[in-house]
Design an enzyme around this catalytic site. Structure first.
Site, PDB file in Angstrom:
ATOM      1  N   ARG A  60       0.827  -1.211   0.000  1.00 35.25           N
ATOM      2  CA  ARG A  60       0.000   0.000   0.000  1.00 35.25           C
ATOM      3  C   ARG A  60       0.859   1.258   0.000  1.00 35.25           C
ATOM      4  O   ARG A  60       1.724   1.430   0.865  1.00 35.25           O
ATOM      5  CB  ARG A  60      -0.890  -0.022   1.252  1.00 35.25           C
ATOM      6  CG  ARG A  60      -1.963   1.029   1.269  1.00 35.25           C
ATOM      7  CD  ARG A  60      -3.146   0.730   0.365  1.00 35.25           C
ATOM      8  NE  ARG A  60      -3.978  -0.353   0.832  1.00 35.25           N
ATOM      9  CZ  ARG A  60      -4.450  -1.336   0.042  1.00 35.25           C
ATOM     10  NH1 ARG A  60      -4.167  -1.345  -1.249  1.00 35.25           N
ATOM     11  NH2 ARG A  60      -5.191  -2.294   0.537  1.00 35.25           N
ATOM     12  N   HIS A 123      -9.802   3.167  -0.534  1.00 33.89           N
ATOM     13  CA  HIS A 123      -9.845   3.450   0.914  1.00 33.89           C
ATOM     14  C   HIS A 123     -10.033   4.931   1.143  1.00 33.89           C
ATOM     15  O   HIS A 123      -9.440   5.744   0.441  1.00 33.89           O
ATOM     16  CB  HIS A 123      -8.519   3.047   1.582  1.00 33.89           C
ATOM     17  CG  HIS A 123      -8.120   1.643   1.306  1.00 33.89           C
ATOM     18  ND1 HIS A 123      -7.575   1.265   0.116  1.00 33.89           N
ATOM     19  CD2 HIS A 123      -8.217   0.530   2.058  1.00 33.89           C
ATOM     20  CE1 HIS A 123      -7.332  -0.044   0.143  1.00 33.89           C
ATOM     21  NE2 HIS A 123      -7.726  -0.517   1.314  1.00 33.89           N
ATOM     22  N   LYS A 148     -13.139  -4.117  -3.375  1.00 28.47           N
ATOM     23  CA  LYS A 148     -12.956  -3.786  -1.944  1.00 28.47           C
ATOM     24  C   LYS A 148     -13.115  -2.283  -1.741  1.00 28.47           C
ATOM     25  O   LYS A 148     -12.408  -1.494  -2.372  1.00 28.47           O
ATOM     26  CB  LYS A 148     -11.556  -4.233  -1.512  1.00 28.47           C
ATOM     27  CG  LYS A 148     -11.160  -3.800  -0.113  1.00 28.47           C
ATOM     28  CD  LYS A 148      -9.721  -4.272   0.156  1.00 28.47           C
ATOM     29  CE  LYS A 148      -9.199  -3.774   1.481  1.00 28.47           C
ATOM     30  NZ  LYS A 148      -7.761  -4.007   1.617  1.00 28.47           N
ATOM     31  N   SER A 245     -21.181  -5.849  28.190  1.00 28.10           N
ATOM     32  CA  SER A 245     -22.413  -6.469  27.700  1.00 28.10           C
ATOM     33  C   SER A 245     -22.182  -7.409  26.509  1.00 28.10           C
ATOM     34  O   SER A 245     -22.768  -8.495  26.479  1.00 28.10           O
ATOM     35  CB  SER A 245     -23.448  -5.399  27.350  1.00 28.10           C
ATOM     36  OG  SER A 245     -23.811  -4.707  28.525  1.00 28.10           O
ATOM     37  N   LYS A 299     -30.723   6.313  28.029  1.00 30.10           N
ATOM     38  CA  LYS A 299     -31.862   5.638  28.670  1.00 30.10           C
ATOM     39  C   LYS A 299     -33.133   6.492  28.635  1.00 30.10           C
ATOM     40  O   LYS A 299     -34.223   5.973  28.423  1.00 30.10           O
ATOM     41  CB  LYS A 299     -31.508   5.250  30.110  1.00 30.10           C
ATOM     42  CG  LYS A 299     -30.489   4.110  30.181  1.00 30.10           C
ATOM     43  CD  LYS A 299     -30.246   3.656  31.606  1.00 30.10           C
ATOM     44  CE  LYS A 299     -29.139   2.614  31.633  1.00 30.10           C
ATOM     45  NZ  LYS A 299     -28.877   2.066  32.949  1.00 30.10           N
ATOM     46  N   ASP A 343     -33.054  -2.907  35.022  1.00 32.82           N
ATOM     47  CA  ASP A 343     -32.198  -2.388  36.102  1.00 32.82           C
ATOM     48  C   ASP A 343     -32.928  -2.424  37.435  1.00 32.82           C
ATOM     49  O   ASP A 343     -32.367  -2.832  38.453  1.00 32.82           O
ATOM     50  CB  ASP A 343     -31.820  -0.922  35.819  1.00 32.82           C
ATOM     51  CG  ASP A 343     -30.683  -0.800  34.815  1.00 32.82           C
ATOM     52  OD1 ASP A 343     -29.940  -1.787  34.634  1.00 32.82           O
ATOM     53  OD2 ASP A 343     -30.544   0.279  34.215  1.00 32.82           O
ATOM     54  N   THR A 396     -24.979  16.598  45.775  1.00 30.17           N
ATOM     55  CA  THR A 396     -25.786  17.785  45.463  1.00 30.17           C
ATOM     56  C   THR A 396     -27.155  17.577  46.107  1.00 30.17           C
ATOM     57  O   THR A 396     -27.990  16.825  45.585  1.00 30.17           O
ATOM     58  CB  THR A 396     -25.913  17.958  43.926  1.00 30.17           C
ATOM     59  OG1 THR A 396     -24.608  17.849  43.367  1.00 30.17           O
ATOM     60  CG2 THR A 396     -26.541  19.282  43.551  1.00 30.17           C
ATOM     61  N   ARG A 399     -30.607  17.686  44.282  1.00 32.12           N
ATOM     62  CA  ARG A 399     -31.039  16.546  43.448  1.00 32.12           C
ATOM     63  C   ARG A 399     -31.711  15.477  44.305  1.00 32.12           C
ATOM     64  O   ARG A 399     -32.671  14.843  43.888  1.00 32.12           O
ATOM     65  CB  ARG A 399     -29.838  15.928  42.707  1.00 32.12           C
ATOM     66  CG  ARG A 399     -29.324  16.791  41.575  1.00 32.12           C
ATOM     67  CD  ARG A 399     -28.204  16.083  40.833  1.00 32.12           C
ATOM     68  NE  ARG A 399     -28.692  15.194  39.796  1.00 32.12           N
ATOM     69  CZ  ARG A 399     -27.912  14.338  39.118  1.00 32.12           C
ATOM     70  NH1 ARG A 399     -26.620  14.264  39.389  1.00 32.12           N
ATOM     71  NH2 ARG A 399     -28.422  13.577  38.186  1.00 32.12           N
TER      72      ARG A 399
HETATM   73  P1  NAP Z   1     -24.994   9.431  37.146  1.00 29.63           P
HETATM   74  O1  NAP Z   1     -26.379   9.572  36.672  1.00 29.63           O
HETATM   75  O2  NAP Z   1     -23.933  10.254  36.518  1.00 29.63           O
HETATM   76  O3  NAP Z   1     -24.984   9.743  38.731  1.00 29.63           O
HETATM   77  C1  NAP Z   1     -23.777   9.813  39.426  1.00 29.63           C
HETATM   78  C2  NAP Z   1     -24.063   9.979  40.912  1.00 29.63           C
HETATM   79  O4  NAP Z   1     -22.834   9.881  41.617  1.00 29.63           O
HETATM   80  C3  NAP Z   1     -24.669  11.321  41.291  1.00 29.63           C
HETATM   81  O5  NAP Z   1     -25.527  11.156  42.368  1.00 29.63           O
HETATM   82  C4  NAP Z   1     -23.428  12.129  41.707  1.00 29.63           C
HETATM   83  O6  NAP Z   1     -23.715  13.159  42.600  1.00 29.63           O
HETATM   84  C5  NAP Z   1     -22.624  11.053  42.376  1.00 29.63           C
HETATM   85  N1  NAP Z   1     -21.199  11.349  42.409  1.00 29.63           N
HETATM   86  C6  NAP Z   1     -20.340  11.334  41.366  1.00 29.63           C
HETATM   87  N2  NAP Z   1     -19.098  11.641  41.791  1.00 29.63           N
HETATM   88  C7  NAP Z   1     -19.183  11.851  43.121  1.00 29.63           C
HETATM   89  C8  NAP Z   1     -18.247  12.204  44.120  1.00 29.63           C
HETATM   90  N3  NAP Z   1     -16.959  12.398  43.823  1.00 29.63           N
HETATM   91  N4  NAP Z   1     -18.675  12.336  45.395  1.00 29.63           N
HETATM   92  C9  NAP Z   1     -19.968  12.145  45.716  1.00 29.63           C
HETATM   93  N5  NAP Z   1     -20.904  11.803  44.805  1.00 29.63           N
HETATM   94  C10 NAP Z   1     -20.512  11.666  43.529  1.00 29.63           C
HETATM   95  O7  NAP Z   1     -24.492   7.927  37.032  1.00 29.63           O
HETATM   96  P2  NAP Z   1     -25.354   6.560  37.088  1.00 29.63           P
HETATM   97  O8  NAP Z   1     -25.802   6.170  35.746  1.00 29.63           O
HETATM   98  O9  NAP Z   1     -26.382   6.683  38.152  1.00 29.63           O
HETATM   99  O10 NAP Z   1     -24.238   5.523  37.540  1.00 29.63           O
HETATM  100  C11 NAP Z   1     -23.633   5.624  38.810  1.00 29.63           C
HETATM  101  C12 NAP Z   1     -22.847   4.376  39.130  1.00 29.63           C
HETATM  102  O11 NAP Z   1     -23.712   3.266  39.209  1.00 29.63           O
HETATM  103  C13 NAP Z   1     -21.826   3.998  38.066  1.00 29.63           C
HETATM  104  O12 NAP Z   1     -20.601   4.575  38.364  1.00 29.63           O
HETATM  105  C14 NAP Z   1     -21.774   2.491  38.111  1.00 29.63           C
HETATM  106  O13 NAP Z   1     -20.660   2.061  38.862  1.00 29.63           O
HETATM  107  C15 NAP Z   1     -23.035   2.091  38.824  1.00 29.63           C
HETATM  108  N6  NAP Z   1     -23.900   1.273  37.962  1.00 29.63           N
HETATM  109  C16 NAP Z   1     -23.842  -0.078  38.118  1.00 29.63           C
HETATM  110  C17 NAP Z   1     -24.639  -0.887  37.348  1.00 29.63           C
HETATM  111  C18 NAP Z   1     -24.574  -2.372  37.540  1.00 29.63           C
HETATM  112  O14 NAP Z   1     -25.198  -3.094  36.750  1.00 29.63           O
HETATM  113  N7  NAP Z   1     -23.920  -2.850  38.559  1.00 29.63           N
HETATM  114  C19 NAP Z   1     -25.502  -0.336  36.406  1.00 29.63           C
HETATM  115  C20 NAP Z   1     -25.544   1.059  36.267  1.00 29.63           C
HETATM  116  C21 NAP Z   1     -24.725   1.854  37.050  1.00 29.63           C
HETATM  117  P3  NAP Z   1     -24.130  14.645  42.095  1.00 29.63           P
HETATM  118  O15 NAP Z   1     -25.616  14.611  41.862  1.00 29.63           O
HETATM  119  O16 NAP Z   1     -23.742  15.518  43.212  1.00 29.63           O
HETATM  120  O17 NAP Z   1     -23.349  14.908  40.848  1.00 29.63           O
END
Ligand code: NAP
Length: 520
Positions: A60, A123, A148, A245, A299, A343, A396, A399
């Protein structure tokens, strides 16, 4: 038959021999020998003669994304030597072909038996070629055996154009998209009966952006099981490259012998991107898209889209405001969409299984939900629905308050509390839905270094699954509490998706092992 071809950059004879042997062992049935860096015709012939798999030989030029600085004539001479030495195919760029006016070494079209097959290629590393249709006509017009065309996918929708090219092919054709979004075209090349798909010898390596490692093509993406009727599933999100997944679902399909494949589907942020994806992928003839997992940031978009389409939506998913699973039913040619959330059930069932109680019994419990993001919201809605008393703690506070006022009184009681008060909390169940403690910040815990009073009846559930044992869980274990790790939730939500898509019991043990192996 679609070949699985490992692309190998050749630097010397010994390395080429080693890499071809490794490709064969990994399950490739063809190799592409990229001789861009070679200039010695004898070495080219030796490399080809030593190859133990059918070989495509390619030199190439830099102007087409390669590394060769030789003239057209010099490159064509090398390819002619490769053909003489027994290469199965030589690959010549459309532009070179046009300038040379024929095939290598003969100044014109030689009788078939005197030459290797010829692949004529084009390409575009910058994106979809502006003249895609014209280029394709020119490629087909060339007296070559295989056409190709390869370009860098701008979005996941470019893959569909590659599939259309394959569906309308007039001769054996390779149509692939490069880059992360192009992975779909590389795996599904077999479903659409391409001449071949390329793979890298090692994950993360390869000769073009987005090439999947041959071992992952074979095992993770079920290459040997793929056929024209294979149903397609995937996770829609951004980012999705490191999602577990695909591993968990494809292992599940393997285990029960289900004719399906599950792919990462990179769809950019924003409702319009999600909608454009759905409107193009769902109805695409021949793709058999049959189910989707939906992750961050789509979501809520998934729920909105399904509502706009008047699709059936599980009531609790609608009240949570998020859908993580879409079922695409294609019975009798009509497409029906259904949205649900696996979930919330995964959260509830992880807890009730640990306590050995029914969901209704949650009404006797006081639960601290830490976090008010997407997962926090799901947990609060589900626990409140079954009558639990929920205290929401969030960095926060506003929230937490907003969620408490939204869900309080639906069935259970929901109140907000300040994060600083968490350690004084007197709840029976603690559920962390924040990212605190997630890799690489493994030294973090929502409790800091001062957990609340826990005993053998307390349950501590961390939704974070990487690492499997977070600091929060270690603290809980040390205090003698019952613990639930994030893997439990992850496997349960995936297993429920698997069952709704396939109609078969999920092979939970296999699915769990896959996740634990990957995390370990
Ligand atoms: P998200 O919507 O971004 O929410 C994040 C949350 O974490 C908020 O409440 C945020 O608080 C808080 N947070 C982030 N950094 C922080 C810090 N340094 N100190 C204190 N609080 C903090 O995220 P999500 O989709 O809910 O996911 C959150 C977690 O859930 C993921 O990290 C993952 O590990 C877990 N999860 C697990 C599964 C599973 O199947 N096991 C599935 C989905 C998610 P504020 O509101 O103050 O920003």
């Amino acid at each position: 038959m679609t070949h699985l071809c490992v692309a190998i950059f050749v630097t010397d004879l010994a390395q080429a021999q080693r890499d071809v042997a490794a490709a064969a062992e990994a399950g490739a049935d063809m190799v592409e020998l990229r001789i861009d860096e070679l200039t010695d015709a004898t070495l080219v012939a030796d490399v080809v003669k030593a190859a133990t798999l059918p070989a495509i030989v390619t030199c190439r030029p830099t102007w087409e994304g390669g590394q060769s600085t030789l003239t057209d004539e010099e490159r064509l001479d090398l390819l002619a030597k490769a053909a003489e030495a027994g290469a199965s195919y030589t690959d010549i760029e459309l532009e070179t072909f046009g300038r040379a006016g024929g095939l290598p070494g003969d100044g014109g079209v030689a009788p078939r038996e005197q030459r290797a097959g010829v692949i004529v290629s084009s390409h575009d590393f910058a994106g979809r070629p502006a003249r895609l249709t014209t280029t394709l006509s020119e490629l087909y017009a060339a007296p070559a055996d295989v056409t190709k065309i390869i370009w860098t996918a701008r979005t996941v929708r470019d893959n569909l154009e590659a599939f259309e090219i394959l569906q309308r092919r007039v001769k054996p054709t390779i149509a692939l998209c490069m880059g992360e979004a192009g992975l779909v075209s590389r795996v599904l090349a077999k479903k659409f009966e391409a001449f071949l798909s390329f793979a890298a010898l090692k994950a993360g390596g390869g000769t073009a952006p987005g090439q999947v490692g041959v071992a992952d093509m074979k095992r993770l993406y079920r290459w040997d099981a793929l056929g024209t009727k294979t149903k397609v599933y995937g996770v829609v999100g951004s980012p999705v490259a490191h999602s577990m997944s695909p591993a968990i679902h494809n292992a599940g399909f393997d285990e029960v012998g289900f004719d399906g494949v599950y792919l990462p589907l990179l769809v950019n942020e924003g409702y319009e991107s999600f909608k454009a994806f759905m409107e193009s992928f769902v109805p695409f003839e021949g793709l058999d898209l049959s189910g989707l997992s939906v992750t961050i940031p789509h979501k809520e978009n998934a729920l909105r889209y399904l509502q706009e389409k008047g699709a059936q939506i599980e009531p609790l998913a609608a009240s949570i405001g998020a859908v993580n699973t879409i079922v695409i039913d294609r019975t009798d040619g009509a497409i029906k969409l259904r949205g649900l959330s696996t979930d919330y059930a995964a959260i509830l069932d992880s807890i009730t299984a640990k306590l050995g109680i029914t969901r209704e019994k949650l009404a006797d419990y006081r639960v601290a939900v830490i976090g008010a993001g997407g997962t926090g919201r799901t947990a609060i809605a589900a626990l409140a629905h079954y009558g639990a008393t929920v205290v929401v703690y969030n960095r926060t506070f506003e929230r937490a308050e907003a969620l408490a006022s939204e869900f309080n009184g639906r069935s259970g009681k929901v109140v907000a509390a300040r994060m600083e008060k968490l350690c004084d909390s007197c709840c029976q169940i603690y559920l962390n839905t924040t990212s605190l403690g997630m890799h690489p910040n493994v030294e973090q815990s929502a409790w800091g270094d001062a957990p609340p009073t826990l005993d053998a009846e307390s349950v501590v559930f961390d939704t974070v699954y990487n690492p499997m044992k977070t600091k929060l869980l270690a603290q809980a274990e040390a205090a003698g509490a019952k613990t639930i790790g994030g893997v439990e939730m992850f496997v349960r939500q995936a297993a429920a998706q698997f069952e709704v898509w396939t109609g078969k019991p999920a092979p939970v043990k296999t699915m769990r092992e896959v996740v634990e192996r990957r995390l370990a």
